[in-house]
Design an enzyme around this catalytic site. Structure first.
Site: not given
Ligand code: MRU
Length: 356
Positions: A95, A243, A253-254
Site C-alpha cells: 500500500r 497515514d 488520512n481516510k
Molecule cells: O484504508 P485504511 O483502513 O487502512 O485507512 C486507515 C486510516 O485512514 C486511519 O485513519 C489511519 O491509518 C490511522 S490508523 C491509527
C-alpha cells in the site's frame, strides 16, 4: 505471543509460536475470524485486501512478514542481505499512502545492517527482535498519544471521529481513539460520533464495534451527516488519525477527512490529528507529494454484497485525501502536542530522543 497487558478491545495483530496471527478485519463485526500466516506473500495479500489495515498495524504486520521471509535463509551474508532487501521492497509495495509501512521495514533493515559481519543466524534473530520491538513500542506510543490528547477533552463532551484509528489499527489503544479509552479509565462519559466511512465502512464496522466492546458511548452516523450534527452542537472536537504527515503539516488520512476539517473550521470546532512520529514524513515537503492509493471500483459499486450502481459506471475511488495544514488545530504525537508553524515544530519534535 498475545500481549500481557489488558486492552479494552480485541487485538488485531500478534505473533503465536512460529507464525503471525491477524484478526480478519474484513469480516468484522459479524464474524471473528483469525488468519494464521506463515509466508510474506500471505502477509502482503492481507495488507492489500485490508484483512489488516490502519497505518501502524500494517507496519507491524509487514515487519513480522519480513521475518517470515528471511527466517529460513542460510548461507552467505550477501545472500541474506539481498533477500532482506527484496522482501523490504516487496512488502513496502502493498500500500502506498501510509508511510508507517516503509518506515517500519526500513527501520528493521537499518538495524540488521548494523550487525553486518556477524553470522546469518544472528542477522535473522536481529530481524525478529526489531519486529517485536516495533510492535511493543507501538502500544506505548499509542498510550502516550492518548495521554497528550486527554487534556483537550472533558467529561460529557461530544467527539467526532472518522475511519478507524483505534486499537484495531495499531498494536493497542489506537491513536485517535486512545484518549477515549483513557477517558473511560477515568470514568468519564464521552459521546462519540463515528462516521460510517464509505466505501469500506471502517467507521461502522470497526470503530463502532471496538468502542461498543469497551463500553464507550458511540453513535453511528453516515458521512454526509457530519455537518448537520456539528450544526446541532453535538460535537466539541474532531479527532482523526493519519497515514502520513508531510513536512509542512499537511495530513493524509481516510477519504472524507478533508471535508470534515473544512466543516469543523466552519463550525469553529477544533480539529486534532493523532500521529505517531512514525507517520511523520519530513522527506515529503507538502501533501501534494503524498501518493494517494486508488482502490478497485467494486468497493463502491458492489462492496457489500449487492450492486449499488448501474453496471459499467465510471468510478473514482481514492482511498485517502489530504487536509491542508491550515485546518489542523494541533498534531498530537507520543512526544507531545505540536502546534503551527508545523514546518518548524514537526522538525523540532522529531529531533527529540525521548523514549516512550
Ligand atoms: O484504508 P485504511 O483502513 O487502512 O485507512 C486507515 C486510516 O485512514 C486511519 O485513519 C489511519 O491509518 C490511522 S490508523 C491509527
Amino acid at each position: 505471543m498475545k500481549q500481557d497487558y489488558t486492552i479494552p478491545h480485541p487485538q488485531s495483530v500478534f505473533w503465536e509460536n512460529d507464525h503471525l496471527v491477524l484478526l480478519d478485519q474484513r469480516k468484522l463485526p459479524r464474524e471473528t475470524v483469525y488468519l494464521h500466516l506463515y509466508t510474506p506473500e500471505e502477509v502482503w495479500d492481507a495488507i492489500v485486501t485490508l484483512a489488516v489495515r490502519g497505518a501502524p498495524a500494517i507496519g507491524i504486520a509487514a515487519v513480522y512478514g519480513l521475518y517470515l521471509g528471511v527466517r529460513h535463509v542460510t548461507g552467505r551474508e550477501e545472500i541474506f542481505f539481498s533477500e532482506l532487501e527484496r522482501m523490504v521492497d516487496y512488502l513496502s509495495s502493498a500500500r502506498p499512502t501510509a508511510v508507517n509501512l516503509s518506515w517500519a521495514l526500513n527501520r528493521v533493515k537499518t538495524k540488521v545492517e548494523s550487525f553486518k559481519g556477524r553470522p546469518v543466524s544472528v542477522l535473522r534473530q536481529a530481524v525478529w527482535e526489531e519486529a517485536k520491538a516495533i510492535h511493543e513500542e507501538d502500544v506505548r506510543v499509542c498510550r502516550k498519544i492518548g495521554e497528550h490528547l486527554l487534556p483537550f477533552l472533558h467529561d460529557g463532551m461530544g467527539i467526532l471521529t472518522h475511519c478507524n484509528a483505534g486499537g484495531l489499527a495499531t498494536g493497542a489503544y489506537g491513536t485517535a481513539l486512545a484518549p477515549l479509552y483513557l477517558a473511560r479509565e477515568k470514568g468519564w462519559n464521552l459521546k462519540v460520533y463515528a462516521d460510517e466511512t464509505r466505501p469500506v465502512l471502517q467507521g461502522s464496522r470497526l470503530t463502532a464495534y471496538e468502542l461498543m466492546q469497551a463500553g464507550i458511548d458511540v453513535t453511528l452516523i453516515c458521512d454526509n451527516m457530519a455537518g448537520a450534527v456539528m450544526k446541532q452542537e453535538k460535537i466539541q472536537a474532531v479527532i482523526v488519525g493519519t497515514d502520513r504527515v508531510a513536512a509542512n503539516g499537511d495530513v493524509a488520512n481516510k477519504i472524507g477527512t478533508y471535508s470534515l476539517a473544512v466543516l469543523a473550521r466552519a463550525h469553529q470546532i477544533p480539529f486534532y490529528v493523532a500521529a505517531p512520529s512514525s507517520s511523520i514524513d519530513l522527506a515529503t515537503e507538502t501533501g501534494d507529494g503524498i501518493p494517494i492509493e486508488e482502490r478497485p471500483a467494486e468497493e463502491i459499486v458492489s462492496g457489500w454484497g449487492k450492486p449499488t450502481a448501474p453496471e459499467g459506471v465510471r468510478v473514482y475511488n481514492p482511498a485517502f485525501d489530504v487536509t491542508p495544514a491550515e485546518y489542523v488545530t494541533a498534531i498530537i504525537t507520543e512526544y507531545g502536542v505540536i502546534r503551527p508553524p508545523y514546518r518548524e515544530n514537526l522538525r523540532k519534535c522529531l529531533r527529540q530522543t525521548m523514549t516512550v
